[in-house]
Design a protein around this motif. Sequence first.
Motif, PDB file in Angstrom:
ATOM      1  N   ILE A   1     -18.433  19.954  -5.591  1.00 20.33           N
ATOM      2  CA  ILE A   1     -17.364  19.259  -4.857  1.00 20.33           C
ATOM      3  C   ILE A   1     -16.300  18.829  -5.862  1.00 20.33           C
ATOM      4  CG2 ILE A   1     -16.820  17.200  -3.506  1.00 20.33           C
ATOM      5  CD1 ILE A   1     -19.615  17.608  -2.211  1.00 20.33           C
ATOM      6  N   LYS A   2     -15.066  19.258  -5.578  1.00 14.14           N
ATOM      7  CA  LYS A   2     -13.974  19.057  -6.513  1.00 14.14           C
ATOM      8  C   LYS A   2     -13.351  17.669  -6.340  1.00 14.14           C
ATOM      9  CE  LYS A   2     -10.425  21.801  -5.788  1.00 14.14           C
ATOM     10  NZ  LYS A   2      -9.733  23.074  -5.605  1.00 14.14           N
ATOM     11  N   GLN A   3     -13.199  17.268  -5.080  1.00 10.94           N
ATOM     12  CA  GLN A   3     -12.485  16.007  -4.830  1.00 10.94           C
ATOM     13  C   GLN A   3     -12.910  15.390  -3.498  1.00 10.94           C
ATOM     14  OE1 GLN A   3      -8.219  16.475  -4.557  1.00 10.94           O
ATOM     15  NE2 GLN A   3      -7.847  14.276  -4.661  1.00 10.94           N
ATOM     16  N   PHE A   4     -13.072  14.059  -3.502  1.00 11.07           N
ATOM     17  CA  PHE A   4     -13.279  13.322  -2.253  1.00 11.07           C
ATOM     18  C   PHE A   4     -11.977  12.616  -1.918  1.00 11.07           C
ATOM     19  CE2 PHE A   4     -17.682  13.578  -3.637  1.00 11.07           C
ATOM     20  CZ  PHE A   4     -18.334  13.869  -2.446  1.00 11.07           C
ATOM     21  N   ILE A   5     -11.577  12.710  -0.658  1.00  8.27           N
ATOM     22  CA  ILE A   5     -10.373  11.984  -0.230  1.00  8.27           C
ATOM     23  C   ILE A   5     -10.787  11.000   0.848  1.00  8.27           C
ATOM     24  CG2 ILE A   5      -8.191  12.236   1.064  1.00  8.27           C
ATOM     25  CD1 ILE A   5      -8.600  15.084  -0.809  1.00  8.27           C
ATOM     26  N   ASN A   6     -10.427   9.767   0.676  1.00  8.99           N
ATOM     27  CA  ASN A   6     -10.685   8.752   1.693  1.00  8.99           C
ATOM     28  C   ASN A   6      -9.354   8.071   1.972  1.00  8.99           C
ATOM     29  OD1 ASN A   6     -11.660   6.806   3.397  1.00  8.99           O
ATOM     30  ND2 ASN A   6     -12.700   5.597   1.806  1.00  8.99           N
ATOM     31  N   GLY A   7      -8.840   8.255   3.181  1.00 14.80           N
ATOM     32  CA  GLY A   7      -7.539   7.667   3.504  1.00 14.80           C
ATOM     33  C   GLY A   7      -7.582   7.027   4.878  1.00 14.80           C
ATOM     34  N   PRO A   8      -6.695   6.047   5.124  1.00 13.68           N
ATOM     35  CA  PRO A   8      -6.685   5.397   6.431  1.00 13.68           C
ATOM     36  C   PRO A   8      -5.711   6.049   7.407  1.00 13.68           C
ATOM     37  CG  PRO A   8      -5.350   4.136   4.892  1.00 13.68           C
ATOM     38  CD  PRO A   8      -5.777   5.388   4.171  1.00 13.68           C
ATOM     39  N   PHE A   9      -6.078   6.103   8.663  1.00 11.90           N
ATOM     40  CA  PHE A   9      -5.103   6.428   9.717  1.00 11.90           C
ATOM     41  C   PHE A   9      -5.486   5.705  10.997  1.00 11.90           C
ATOM     42  CE2 PHE A   9      -6.844  10.326  12.040  1.00 11.90           C
ATOM     43  CZ  PHE A   9      -8.042  10.389  11.363  1.00 11.90           C
TER      44      PHE A   9
ATOM     45  N   PHE B   1       0.863  -1.184   0.000  1.00 11.69           N
ATOM     46  CA  PHE B   1       0.000   0.000   0.000  1.00 11.69           C
ATOM     47  C   PHE B   1       0.897   1.230   0.000  1.00 11.69           C
ATOM     48  CE2 PHE B   1      -2.548   3.277   2.148  1.00 11.69           C
ATOM     49  CZ  PHE B   1      -3.684   3.244   1.346  1.00 11.69           C
ATOM     50  N   GLY B   2       0.668   2.135  -0.929  1.00 11.22           N
ATOM     51  CA  GLY B   2       1.590   3.262  -1.035  1.00 11.22           C
ATOM     52  C   GLY B   2       0.854   4.583  -1.055  1.00 11.22           C
ATOM     53  N   HIS B   3       1.246   5.439  -1.984  1.00  2.58           N
ATOM     54  CA  HIS B   3       0.615   6.750  -2.103  1.00  2.58           C
ATOM     55  C   HIS B   3      -0.698   6.607  -2.850  1.00  2.58           C
ATOM     56  CE1 HIS B   3       3.470  10.046  -0.848  1.00  2.58           C
ATOM     57  NE2 HIS B   3       4.022   8.939  -0.436  1.00  2.58           N
ATOM     58  N   GLU B   4      -1.642   5.915  -2.269  1.00  2.00           N
ATOM     59  CA  GLU B   4      -2.923   5.745  -2.960  1.00  2.00           C
ATOM     60  C   GLU B   4      -4.042   6.068  -1.988  1.00  2.00           C
ATOM     61  OE1 GLU B   4      -3.057   1.183  -3.481  1.00  2.00           O
ATOM     62  OE2 GLU B   4      -1.022   1.765  -2.985  1.00  2.00           O
ATOM     63  N   LEU B   5      -5.200   6.360  -2.557  1.00  2.63           N
ATOM     64  CA  LEU B   5      -6.352   6.689  -1.728  1.00  2.63           C
ATOM     65  C   LEU B   5      -7.363   5.560  -1.835  1.00  2.63           C
ATOM     66  CD1 LEU B   5      -6.660  10.459  -2.623  1.00  2.63           C
ATOM     67  CD2 LEU B   5      -6.029   9.492  -0.412  1.00  2.63           C
ATOM     68  N   LEU B   6      -8.281   5.530  -0.883  1.00  2.00           N
ATOM     69  CA  LEU B   6      -9.309   4.494  -0.891  1.00  2.00           C
ATOM     70  C   LEU B   6     -10.519   5.031  -1.655  1.00  2.00           C
ATOM     71  CD1 LEU B   6      -9.007   3.651   2.898  1.00  2.00           C
ATOM     72  CD2 LEU B   6      -7.798   2.567   0.992  1.00  2.00           C
ATOM     73  N   GLU B   7     -11.334   4.104  -2.090  1.00  7.46           N
ATOM     74  CA  GLU B   7     -12.556   4.468  -2.819  1.00  7.46           C
ATOM     75  C   GLU B   7     -13.475   5.256  -1.876  1.00  7.46           C
ATOM     76  OE1 GLU B   7     -14.560   4.675  -6.155  1.00  7.46           O
ATOM     77  OE2 GLU B   7     -12.631   3.637  -6.035  1.00  7.46           O
ATOM     78  N   PRO B   8     -13.904   6.466  -2.256  1.00  9.91           N
ATOM     79  CA  PRO B   8     -14.822   7.187  -1.355  1.00  9.91           C
ATOM     80  C   PRO B   8     -16.171   6.481  -1.263  1.00  9.91           C
ATOM     81  CG  PRO B   8     -14.051   8.607  -3.141  1.00  9.91           C
ATOM     82  CD  PRO B   8     -13.607   7.219  -3.472  1.00  9.91           C
ATOM     83  N   ASP B   9     -16.813   6.596  -0.134  1.00 14.63           N
ATOM     84  CA  ASP B   9     -18.129   5.990   0.060  1.00 14.63           C
ATOM     85  C   ASP B   9     -19.084   7.119   0.457  1.00 14.63           C
ATOM     86  OD1 ASP B   9     -20.387   4.743   0.862  1.00 14.63           O
ATOM     87  OD2 ASP B   9     -19.394   3.226   2.094  1.00 14.63           O
ATOM     88  N   LEU B  10     -19.760   7.669  -0.530  1.00 14.91           N
ATOM     89  CA  LEU B  10     -20.563   8.864  -0.282  1.00 14.91           C
ATOM     90  C   LEU B  10     -21.743   8.583   0.638  1.00 14.91           C
ATOM     91  CD1 LEU B  10     -20.409  10.622  -3.746  1.00 14.91           C
ATOM     92  CD2 LEU B  10     -18.826  10.639  -1.828  1.00 14.91           C
TER      93      LEU B  10
END
Length: 811
Positions: A318-326, A287-296
């Motif tokens: 809305i320009k962009q959805f970001i879904n990331g893990p932390f 897993f690298g510099h990638e984002l997860l699929e947004p779930d609206l």
Amino acid sequence: MKSHAKAVVIGGGVVGASILYHLTKLGWHDVTLIERSELTSGSTWHAAGGFHTLNGDPNVAKLQAYTVNLYKEIEALSEQSCGLHLTGGLQLADTPERLEWLKMAHARGRYLGMETEIISAKEAKDLLPLIDEKHFVGALFDPIEGHLDPSGTTHAYAKAARKNGAEIVLRNRVMELVQREDGSWDVVTEQGTIHADHVVNAGGLWAREVGRMVGIELPVLAMEHHYLLTDDMPEIAEINASTGKELIHAIDFGGEIYTRQERGGMLLGTYERAATPWSPKETPWDFGHELLEPDLERIAPSLEVGFEHFPALKHTGIKQFINGPFTFAPDGNPLVGPVRGLKNYWVACAVMAGFSQGGGVGLALANWMVEGDPGFDIWGMDVARYGNWATLAYTNAKVRENYSRRFRIRYPNEELPAARPHQTTPLYDCMLAQGAVMGDSWALETPLWFAPDGVEAKDIVSFRRSNDFEHVKAECLAVRESVGITEIANFAKYEITGVGAETWLNRLMTNRMPKPGRIILTPMLNERGKLIGDFTIAKVADGRFYMWGSSQAEIYHMRWFENHLPDDGSVRVRAIGLGWVGVSIAGPKAREVLEKVVVTDVFNEAFRFMDARAMDIAGAPCFVNRISYTGDLGYEIWMTPEYERRVYDALKQAGADFGIRDFGMRALLSLRLEKNFGTWFREFRPIYGPFEAGLDRFVRLDKEDFIGRDAAVAEKETGGKLRRVSFIVDAGDADVIGDEPIWHDNEVIGWVTSGGYAHFVDASLAQGYIPKELADNLDEGAFEIEIIGERRKARINPEPLFDPQALRMRG
Ligand SMILES: Cc1cc2nc3c(=O)[nH]c(=O)nc-3n(C[C@H](O)[C@H](O)[C@H](O)COP(=O)(O)OP(=O)(O)OC[C@H]3O[C@@H](n4cnc5c(N)ncnc54)[C@H](O)[C@@H]3O)c2cc1C
């Protein structure tokens, strides 16, 4: 890559980079950071970059303030911009309860030196014209809030560390950790092996996997997290032009969203109620510099509220959805420190707010590694607060609960339901059948209070006195007037054996060890003379002791004990855990109850106050201490779990003629208040000295040397800076819960550590710390304690309100 380093930090996110910088700042220049990919390749790169100083735990708040103030320093050193935007922030309350909560946060901020303000909805609208103020009842304004560039900040730490001599190795995964006999580590990487005295797990999204390399399961889990970026908004351009300022940050608790300006539009993030873990069992290494699929669908409920509260959003694209893990720990605070039983292996992970906390975490861990002590009270972040009971399933349930409640109020009497019941004693079903409302005492179910027949066994959550009040009172009166029984399994219990046991205990503890069959109470100090423990110790025989302490600190204390054991095997220390459970009977009739179930003599001269001995109770082998935290005549009775039910039933039967009553933890804590007894992690913490805490009589400076003695001597000479005092408060319908500011002549001079209603003496009481000089001059000035935004008159009561001569305990 070098072949040897004093320390290897695994992970080049904001946390690893901060630790590396702080190690070099404290003088360890021979340090290497190893990063699997590029710097920021975990959670760090896609963070929203927000920072703030407020935190529910004042000690964590201090470290957050340190972090925010650090950015200028690393920018100057590294010549790398952190992209700081200090916009200030608003926390918007949509309900009166939320406003009360904010008032408490504001009050707490006062003694931390924070300059927050409570403002009206109209004033909030003036600061943030995008809101529709009809949805809000007020707000908290915090000037020290803003956002930064996550990548710039991580590189600033890294460059500053490099300037100080650190090495940074990129695109090099740590594959294996092998410990040598001397406790140092072979760190096996893709580019070869580096030998290190110390290793730090700052693996972020992979911290679990870096833990598994040494056979530990860290209670950490990644959650998916969404934020979105809008198109540019004319409303924002107008605000920028008219005020000359960027939009202020905001948290909207009603919508469970946070917002700020991003370029010409808005950034809006949510802590979704439908919280979704990411890679719950194992984080993929690729897993690298990638984002997860947004779930609206998941963020829709928050967005709907957001559209109402921020009407301009309705007509903004809305320009962009970001879904990331932390990652998160079960309680949402970081996991920091040395891991018990693993020499020279340190962790700094589950840092969910890397840009508010990363600096403080780096400083505390570096202090700990270099100086042997974190230098702050970091219990709220200490990895030792979790034991092996924090399993994968427990962590999963608790992290999801914590995440989904991130912007919800936690009331002081609110017990959260996830992962329960986790640990239970043999009395669990029986307690429930008797109307017990159970609490979660570090994963162990513990009775809080008992609802009588016809009363629902449930708390109504509130900041004020609630539905348990009259029932807890009845339990307290039963103890003081006749006899009560309570379960006390939620203590830590230890057995210390060996020919060197007494010498060792004398070296660790401030008090002198007792004679066989007797008990002592004793603080334990660190080298700086600060309180790191508070124990009851019974000497069973030469070379054999039992000891009781706080259960939440069991791993914390075992780590300390094991680090201080002599190498020659002359001392063994064992944490008994739930291998022992226990009940306590207390009250003037307690002895008469005990007499009915024993064959041993227990009259006062035969079994005195502070005596301890093995004794059969109803035919079951038990160990009995003649002490009670209620401050009354009482006995603590310990046994292995298979006998607990038998002993409990026998005591209940024996007490029936005296109207014996079950009492819970809340009654116990109320009873101890009227005796001015302190509790661990409230009144007794590593920021206080023993004389400041009023534990003078347990510190024997005349005995042989003990850890922290020199500092204790110095504290005794100067008197220290603070004093623990007890107050009687002119409370209304709410008592203190802890962390309220103490005022003196219109100035905040101290803080409350704990308190509540003392039912037998009918008074609202509070304990807290104030400057020593004020405690010495009680006639000067007037004290007040701020409870939910109201300053209430308070007066110091130097003597316990119940039985100041302690005749009842001894009688
Ligand atoms: C969408 C989103 C928004 C966020 N918004 C904010 C915010 O506004 N404010 C805020 O403070 N926080 C925010 N966060 C959280 C923030 O990103 C984290 O607190 C922070 O990034 C944690 O940093 P870290 O260094 O602990 O972990 P990470 O960034 O995950 O870094 C760990 C590093 O360790 C490396 N690593 C792991 N294992 C190995 C190995 N075996 N060998 C070598 N290298 C290894 C990884 O490659 C990685 O680079 C947000 C997070 C997300 C996902």
